[in-house]
Write a protein that holds these residues in place. Structure first.
Motif, PDB file in Angstrom:
ATOM      1  N   ALA A  66     100.255  37.635  47.707  1.00 35.27           N
ATOM      2  CA  ALA A  66      99.095  37.820  46.829  1.00 35.27           C
ATOM      3  C   ALA A  66      99.158  39.257  46.289  1.00 35.27           C
ATOM      4  N   PRO A  67      98.354  39.593  45.275  1.00 37.63           N
ATOM      5  CA  PRO A  67      98.468  40.930  44.668  1.00 37.63           C
ATOM      6  C   PRO A  67      98.055  42.081  45.583  1.00 37.63           C
ATOM      7  N   GLY A  68      98.219  43.305  45.060  1.00 36.43           N
ATOM      8  CA  GLY A  68      97.936  44.524  45.825  1.00 36.43           C
ATOM      9  C   GLY A  68      96.588  44.519  46.524  1.00 36.43           C
ATOM     10  N   SER A  69      95.582  43.975  45.886  1.00 38.17           N
ATOM     11  CA  SER A  69      94.244  43.953  46.483  1.00 38.17           C
ATOM     12  C   SER A  69      94.250  43.169  47.798  1.00 38.17           C
ATOM     13  N   GLY A  71      96.874  43.039  49.799  1.00 36.49           N
ATOM     14  CA  GLY A  71      97.518  43.929  50.761  1.00 36.49           C
ATOM     15  C   GLY A  71      96.485  44.894  51.327  1.00 36.49           C
ATOM     16  N   MET A  72      95.628  45.405  50.438  1.00 32.30           N
ATOM     17  CA  MET A  72      94.543  46.298  50.859  1.00 32.30           C
ATOM     18  C   MET A  72      93.674  45.570  51.889  1.00 32.30           C
ATOM     19  N   GLU A  73      93.250  44.380  51.542  1.00 30.85           N
ATOM     20  CA  GLU A  73      92.354  43.633  52.414  1.00 30.85           C
ATOM     21  C   GLU A  73      93.021  43.288  53.747  1.00 30.85           C
ATOM     22  N   VAL A  93      88.672  54.700  41.451  1.00 27.37           N
ATOM     23  CA  VAL A  93      88.278  53.299  41.619  1.00 27.37           C
ATOM     24  C   VAL A  93      88.726  52.703  42.949  1.00 27.37           C
ATOM     25  N   PHE A  94      89.959  53.034  43.350  1.00 26.14           N
ATOM     26  CA  PHE A  94      90.518  52.306  44.488  1.00 26.14           C
ATOM     27  C   PHE A  94      89.938  52.770  45.825  1.00 26.14           C
ATOM     28  N   GLY A  95      89.479  54.023  45.889  1.00 23.87           N
ATOM     29  CA  GLY A  95      88.752  54.480  47.072  1.00 23.87           C
ATOM     30  C   GLY A  95      87.435  53.723  47.220  1.00 23.87           C
ATOM     31  N   ASN A  96      86.789  53.437  46.099  1.00 25.36           N
ATOM     32  CA  ASN A  96      85.557  52.622  46.113  1.00 25.36           C
ATOM     33  C   ASN A  96      85.809  51.264  46.749  1.00 25.36           C
ATOM     34  N   ARG A  97      86.930  50.673  46.355  1.00 28.61           N
ATOM     35  CA  ARG A  97      87.237  49.338  46.878  1.00 28.61           C
ATOM     36  C   ARG A  97      87.507  49.385  48.373  1.00 28.61           C
ATOM     37  N   MET A  98      88.105  50.480  48.825  1.00 25.70           N
ATOM     38  CA  MET A  98      88.349  50.619  50.265  1.00 25.70           C
ATOM     39  C   MET A  98      87.010  50.610  51.013  1.00 25.70           C
ATOM     40  N   HIS A 142      97.115  57.103  47.899  1.00 22.68           N
ATOM     41  CA  HIS A 142      98.182  58.089  47.672  1.00 22.68           C
ATOM     42  C   HIS A 142      98.292  58.436  46.187  1.00 22.68           C
ATOM     43  N   ALA A 143      98.355  57.395  45.347  1.00 24.24           N
ATOM     44  CA  ALA A 143      98.473  57.606  43.897  1.00 24.24           C
ATOM     45  C   ALA A 143      97.298  56.898  43.243  1.00 24.24           C
ATOM     46  N   GLU A 144      96.287  57.671  42.839  1.00 18.89           N
ATOM     47  CA  GLU A 144      95.057  57.073  42.288  1.00 18.89           C
ATOM     48  C   GLU A 144      95.298  56.713  40.821  1.00 18.89           C
ATOM     49  N   MET A 169      96.978  53.753  54.059  1.00 17.71           N
ATOM     50  CA  MET A 169      97.318  54.403  52.781  1.00 17.71           C
ATOM     51  C   MET A 169      97.587  53.358  51.699  1.00 17.71           C
ATOM     52  N   ASP A 170      96.923  53.539  50.566  1.00  9.79           N
ATOM     53  CA  ASP A 170      97.189  52.732  49.377  1.00  9.79           C
ATOM     54  C   ASP A 170      98.369  53.365  48.646  1.00  9.79           C
ATOM     55  N   ALA A 171      99.478  52.627  48.596  1.00 14.40           N
ATOM     56  CA  ALA A 171     100.673  53.140  47.914  1.00 14.40           C
ATOM     57  C   ALA A 171     101.066  52.191  46.785  1.00 14.40           C
ATOM     58  N   VAL A 172     100.077  51.528  46.193  1.00 20.26           N
ATOM     59  CA  VAL A 172     100.368  50.511  45.178  1.00 20.26           C
ATOM     60  C   VAL A 172     101.116  51.141  43.998  1.00 20.26           C
ATOM     61  N   THR A 173     100.608  52.276  43.524  1.00 23.62           N
ATOM     62  CA  THR A 173     101.251  52.898  42.369  1.00 23.62           C
ATOM     63  C   THR A 173     102.321  53.907  42.762  1.00 23.62           C
ATOM     64  N   SER A 174     102.296  54.393  44.009  1.00 24.81           N
ATOM     65  CA  SER A 174     103.254  55.441  44.361  1.00 24.81           C
ATOM     66  C   SER A 174     104.645  54.909  44.683  1.00 24.81           C
ATOM     67  N   SER A 194     103.786  44.596  43.610  1.00 23.82           N
ATOM     68  CA  SER A 194     105.077  44.297  42.979  1.00 23.82           C
ATOM     69  C   SER A 194     105.158  44.749  41.524  1.00 23.82           C
ATOM     70  N   GLN A 195     103.995  44.922  40.874  1.00 25.17           N
ATOM     71  CA  GLN A 195     104.004  45.037  39.413  1.00 25.17           C
ATOM     72  C   GLN A 195     103.882  46.452  38.865  1.00 25.17           C
ATOM     73  N   LYS A 196     103.969  47.451  39.742  1.00 28.16           N
ATOM     74  CA  LYS A 196     103.839  48.820  39.206  1.00 28.16           C
ATOM     75  C   LYS A 196     105.232  49.436  39.163  1.00 28.16           C
ATOM     76  N   CYS A 197     105.586  50.358  40.049  1.00 28.07           N
ATOM     77  CA  CYS A 197     106.903  51.001  39.904  1.00 28.07           C
ATOM     78  C   CYS A 197     108.063  50.130  40.389  1.00 28.07           C
TER      79      CYS A 197
HETATM   80  C1  LIG Z   1      96.791  48.202  40.860  1.00 25.75           C
HETATM   81  C2  LIG Z   1      96.245  48.850  42.084  1.00 25.75           C
HETATM   82  C3  LIG Z   1      95.663  48.121  43.132  1.00 25.75           C
HETATM   83  C4  LIG Z   1      95.414  46.642  43.051  1.00 25.75           C
HETATM   84  O1  LIG Z   1      96.537  45.889  42.890  1.00 25.75           O
HETATM   85  P1  LIG Z   1      96.397  44.407  42.267  1.00 25.75           P
HETATM   86  O2  LIG Z   1      97.794  43.913  42.304  1.00 25.75           O
HETATM   87  O3  LIG Z   1      95.821  44.580  40.901  1.00 25.75           O
HETATM   88  O4  LIG Z   1      95.491  43.647  43.156  1.00 25.75           O
HETATM   89  C5  LIG Z   1      95.255  48.806  44.249  1.00 25.75           C
HETATM   90  N1  LIG Z   1      95.382  50.143  44.347  1.00 25.75           N
HETATM   91  C6  LIG Z   1      95.921  50.884  43.367  1.00 25.75           C
HETATM   92  C7  LIG Z   1      96.033  52.359  43.528  1.00 25.75           C
HETATM   93  C8  LIG Z   1      96.363  50.260  42.201  1.00 25.75           C
HETATM   94  O5  LIG Z   1      96.882  50.997  41.204  1.00 25.75           O
END
Ligand SMILES: *Cc1c(COP(=O)(O)O)cnc(C)c1O
Length: 390
Positions: A66-69, A71-73, A93-98, A142-144, A169-174, A194-197
């Motif tokens: 499933a997407p990054g969110s 992984g966070m959950e 934004v992403f600290g809010n979601r945490m 890590h990378a906001e 640690m959120d490393a979605v974008t890093s 998977s969809q960022k770097c």
């Molecule tokens: C994109 C992103 C997410 C969420 O990832 P999704 O694949 O959209 O669920 C979480 N944290 C950061 C920092 C992001 O850039």
């Protein structure tokens, strides 16, 4: 209904980034059973590849389906129990979601609020953890992606360890764009996308858990509230010792794509990919500045892969983005939350971090600005971008 044929775009927003044709081609290969021995062999390689990507020896390293969110959950639902105190750094934004995740898992949040566009101050984090000896986890991004700020992960992890806290640690974008050193820093739970770097199609979230984190999951007094994300169940599929058992049907073709993206990344070299992101950022920054645009974030804490620039006075940011998409097939991102209408977010992620995209972006932006009564010189911007490429 008819078949859907998407327009051909260049993706320079906050994600997804351009997916390389090699990855798309890998995803189009025949689907096989997710318990097929051939597929299991691929999964083992994928896990090893993700360990190399995260620079970790963590045994439990795998992609959440499933997407990054998600992984966070997965990190929060497994590590947070009713009544646990979690310190969350919020600078976007992403600290809010945490914080949302902690509360929903029954935990108590202690927020550290940082102005958007600024980096977390390790001294403030240290003081907050001293004030909250009951805290058991420090969570940070890590990378906001909402602002383009890089946090000092090594310093934040060292502080967490001093106070006997685990780290999420959120490393979605890093990951893939800047150094991410899970074992060296001592991060206990990390997730990426998977969809960022990684330049893969959206929909997968690689995660990794330290032994300390798993110890905490094993010693929970109550079951994890999510059946799908419960690590003790998922492990039977991804980490099955003496055979795998069915948990859910893995997204077979999506995993082919992630596998191929790692093959490509290691062909280039992880360090070389970090260097490429840094070099492309310098080139784009020189061009944007030549167009008269200003960055939101100070140079020393800027993410190379996410460039937040201020919208010039009197320019309607949404109509510029619409024009770029219409006339140039180019996608850039809007500002989020308090930054809505004030910044554009220009991504240089994975495959998208290349000279061709930079040149397109500068030319198209100059055209768009000029048409919106804000004259800008494309030739000057291109020359500035090329001058720093060496
Ligand atoms: C994109 C992103 C997410 C969420 O990832 P999704 O694949 O959209 O669920 C979480 N944290 C950061 C920092 C992001 O850039």
């Amino acid at each position: 209904m008819q078949s859907f044929h998407p327009p051909l775009r260049t993706l320079m927003g906050p994600g997804p980034s351009d997916v390389h044709p090699r990855i798309l081609e890998a995803m189009a290969r025949p689907t096989i059973g997710h318990l097929d021995p051939a597929f299991q062999g691929m999964m083992e390689e994928l896990k090893e590849g993700l360990k190399a990507l995260f620079k970790t020896e963590n045994r439990l390293t795998f992609p959440v389906s499933a997407p990054g969110s998600a992984g966070m959950e997965t990190c929060f639902v497994n590590l947070v129990e009713e009544g646990d105190t979690v310190v969350v750094i919020k600078n976007g934004v992403f600290g809010n979601r945490m914080c949302e995740n902690v509360t929903r898992a029954g935990g108590v949040v202690v927020e550290i609020n940082v102005e958007w566009g600024k980096a977390p101050d390790p001294a403030v984090v240290d003081a907050t953890l001293s004030d909250h000896p009951e805290a058991c986890i420090l969570a940070f991004v890590h990378a906001e992606t909402s602002t383009g700020v890089l946090a000092d992960a090594a310093a934040l992890c060292a502080i967490a360890q001093k106070h006997k806290c685990l780290t999420i640690m959120d490393a979605v974008t890093s990951v893939g764009g800047v150094p991410v050193l899970i074992d060296e820093w001592g991060v206990d739970a990390v997730y990426t996308g998977s969809q960022k770097c990684l330049s893969c199609a959206p929909g997968l979230s690689p995660v990794s858990f330290s032994e300390r984190a798993l110890e905490r999951v094993r010693s929970r007094a109550t079951p994890v509230h999510s059946w799908f994300m419960d690590l003790s169940l998922v492990m039977a599929y991804w980490d099955g010792q003496g055979g795998r058992s069915y948990h859910h049907t893995a997204p077979v073709n999506a995993l082919y794509g992630l596998h191929e993206s790692l093959v490509m990344l290691f062909e280039e070299g992880l360090e070389e990919a970090w260097d490429r992101h840094a070099a492309m950022h310098k080139s784009l920054a020189a061009g944007l500045e030549a167009l008269g645009l200003e960055f939101l974030v100070a140079e020393d804490i800027r993410l190379p892969q996410l460039n937040a620039v201020k919208v010039p006075e009197g320019v309607d940011e949404a109509s510029i983005r619409a024009y770029l998409l219409d006339a140039h097939n180019l996608e850039i991102g809007a500002g989020l939350g308090p930054m809505a209408g004030k910044v554009w977010r220009i991504g240089l992620m994975g495959t998208s971090a290349c000279e061709k995209n930079i040149d397109l972006c500068l030319t198209a932006l100059a055209d768009a600005l000029t048409r919106h009564q804000h004259p800008a010189d494309a030739a000057k911007a291109l020359a500035a971008a090329k001058a720093v490429r060496g």
